[in-house]
Design a protein around this motif. Structure first.
Motif, short mmCIF file in Angstrom:
data_model
loop_
_atom_site.label_atom_id
_atom_site.label_comp_id
_atom_site.label_asym_id
_atom_site.label_seq_id
_atom_site.Cartn_x
_atom_site.Cartn_y
_atom_site.Cartn_z
N ARG A 2 0.82 -1.21 0.00
CA ARG A 2 0.00 0.00 0.00
C ARG A 2 0.86 1.26 0.00
NH1 ARG A 2 -3.43 0.68 -2.55
NH2 ARG A 2 -5.07 -0.62 -1.64
N LEU A 3 1.94 1.27 0.77
CA LEU A 3 2.84 2.42 0.76
C LEU A 3 3.46 2.59 -0.63
CD1 LEU A 3 4.60 1.92 4.22
CD2 LEU A 3 3.03 3.78 3.61
N GLY A 4 3.78 1.47 -1.26
CA GLY A 4 4.32 1.53 -2.62
C GLY A 4 3.32 2.08 -3.61
N SER A 5 2.05 1.72 -3.45
CA SER A 5 1.03 2.20 -4.39
C SER A 5 0.79 3.70 -4.22
CB SER A 5 -0.27 1.42 -4.21
OG SER A 5 -0.80 1.58 -2.92
N ILE A 6 0.97 4.21 -3.00
CA ILE A 6 0.87 5.66 -2.79
C ILE A 6 1.99 6.37 -3.55
CG2 ILE A 6 1.14 7.50 -1.08
CD1 ILE A 6 -0.33 5.66 0.92
N LEU A 7 3.20 5.85 -3.41
CA LEU A 7 4.34 6.43 -4.13
C LEU A 7 4.14 6.32 -5.64
CD1 LEU A 7 7.23 4.95 -1.94
CD2 LEU A 7 6.57 7.36 -2.09
N GLN A 8 3.52 5.24 -6.08
CA GLN A 8 3.28 5.03 -7.50
C GLN A 8 2.36 6.12 -8.06
OE1 GLN A 8 1.07 1.41 -8.66
NE2 GLN A 8 2.82 0.93 -9.96
N ILE A 9 1.29 6.41 -7.34
CA ILE A 9 0.36 7.45 -7.78
C ILE A 9 1.04 8.82 -7.78
CG2 ILE A 9 -1.77 8.68 -7.17
CD1 ILE A 9 -2.90 6.03 -6.19
#
Length: 361
Positions: free
Chosen positions: A192-199
């Protein structure tokens, strides 16, 4: 025999009040195990277990009898049934830890039913109960649930202040995961932290999170964790032009979803594969995947996946020159997004409809 063991555990736990729950139990067991059992066998087995059950009522009262079924229903996307059973169990359990578990179950299943208010309420109850009983596992999962809800508020509802709230909950979840050596939870938080950075466009950083989460999931054979991190790693590989690697990770995520019979995960994976083939101009293949995703998402009634599939199909029909169908899918998507006020999707579908209407004008 293995195929007898799990239903036996389930059935023993309701022996004390089986007359009230027989109908519900049989229906849900058949839903979960329909490929392995027939109704006559289950009924005979149920009667046999009742007859042979010599454990005390006090012992039965504190056992979680429905946990295997609830978890299977959740994976399959039968969220309403899982909620019904969890509510029944909450009324009868006297165990604080089980209360935390069932509040967590309610939070998770309401989340996928897209009832975010009820989901949030139950996650908070799980946190309160878990804190009182030093229950790090359920506490960490509940923190993650609230982090996920606030992530959605930020990513789909455009509530900018929700991002910091999400990160705070996710950080708390990660602390519990590391303290309790809860590797499955740690992998989930990293995703989830990675997906935030992705966005946010921090692609290299997000890829590090996905790779770390994927490594953890592989080390403990966490199939769901592999799916999450595979999917988002594939998106980053796609952005960097590594198409073969992206396809490998998208396909593996899809196969894992089918393997565990997760309809929600499978639907998302089908959308990912559809988008992949659309982006490399393999339109018929893309349409095939998006059509499958649409069928599954409509069956589940899950609007986020419905929006993804409708958007993909609208783009495909537009590319094929089928303006009427393109508008039809875009309007279906707009309705689905509007039903839950997914602002990002509402805006995307409105722009798409406007652009389609301008074609050939």
């Amino acid at each position: 025999m293995v195929f007898v063991e799990q239903p036996k555990k389930v059935i023993f736990g309701v022996a004390a009040d089986w007359t009230k729950k027989l109908d519900r139990l049989i229906r849900n067991i058949m839903r979960v195990y329909s490929q392995k059992f027939n109704l006559i066998y289950l009924l005979l087995f149920f009667v046999l277990c009742i007859a042979c059950n010599t454990r005390s009522s006090a012992d039965i009262k504190n056992k979680s009898s429905f946990k295997p079924i609830i978890e299977r229903l959740f994976i399959q996307g039968n969220w309403k049934d899982a909620i019904d059973i969890a509510n029944i169990e909450l009324q009868r359990t006297t165990s604080d830890k089980q209360n935390s578990y069932y509040y967590l179950v309610l939070g998770q299943n309401y989340f996928f039913l897209e009832d975010y208010d009820l989901s949030e309420t139950n996650f908070k109850k799980a946190i309160e109960n878990s804190k009182e009983n030093a229950d790090s596992e359920h506490l960490g999962e509940a923190y993650y649930g609230l982090g996920d809800i606030n992530y959605l508020k930020w990513a789909y509802f455009e509530q900018e202040d929700a991002l910091n709230i999400s990160k705070a909950y996710l950080d708390s979840s990660l602390i519990q995961a590391k303290q309790g050596k809860l590797l499955e939870l740690e992998s989930k938080v990293l995703y989830r932290l990675g997906s935030i950075l992705q966005i946010q466009g921090q692609n290299e950083e997000s890829l590090k999170y996905f790779e770390k989460g994927l490594k953890i999931s592989f080390s403990i054979s966490d199939t769901v964790g592999m799916i999450r991190n595979d999917t988002h790693k594939a998106a980053e590989l796609m952005r960097s032009g590594k198409l073969d690697s992206a396809l490998f990770h998208y396909t593996r995520a899809y196969n894992h979803g089918k393997q565990i019979n997760s309809n929600y995960t499978e639907a998302h994976s089908l959308c990912n594969l559809g988008q992949y083939h659309f982006d490399i101009d393999e339109t018929p293949e893309a349409k095939r995947y998006f059509d499958k995703a649409r069928y599954l998402s409509e069956e589940l009634g899950q609007r986020i996946v419905m929006c993804r599939s409708y958007y993909g199909l609208s783009l495909i029909e537009r590319r094929l020159g089928n303006k009427e169908n393109a508008v039809k899918y875009a309007k279906k998507g707009l309705k689905s997004a509007t039903d839950k006020e997914y602002v990002v999707y509402m805006q995307a579908f409105r722009r798409l409809i406007e652009n389609i209407e301008k074609d050939n004008n």
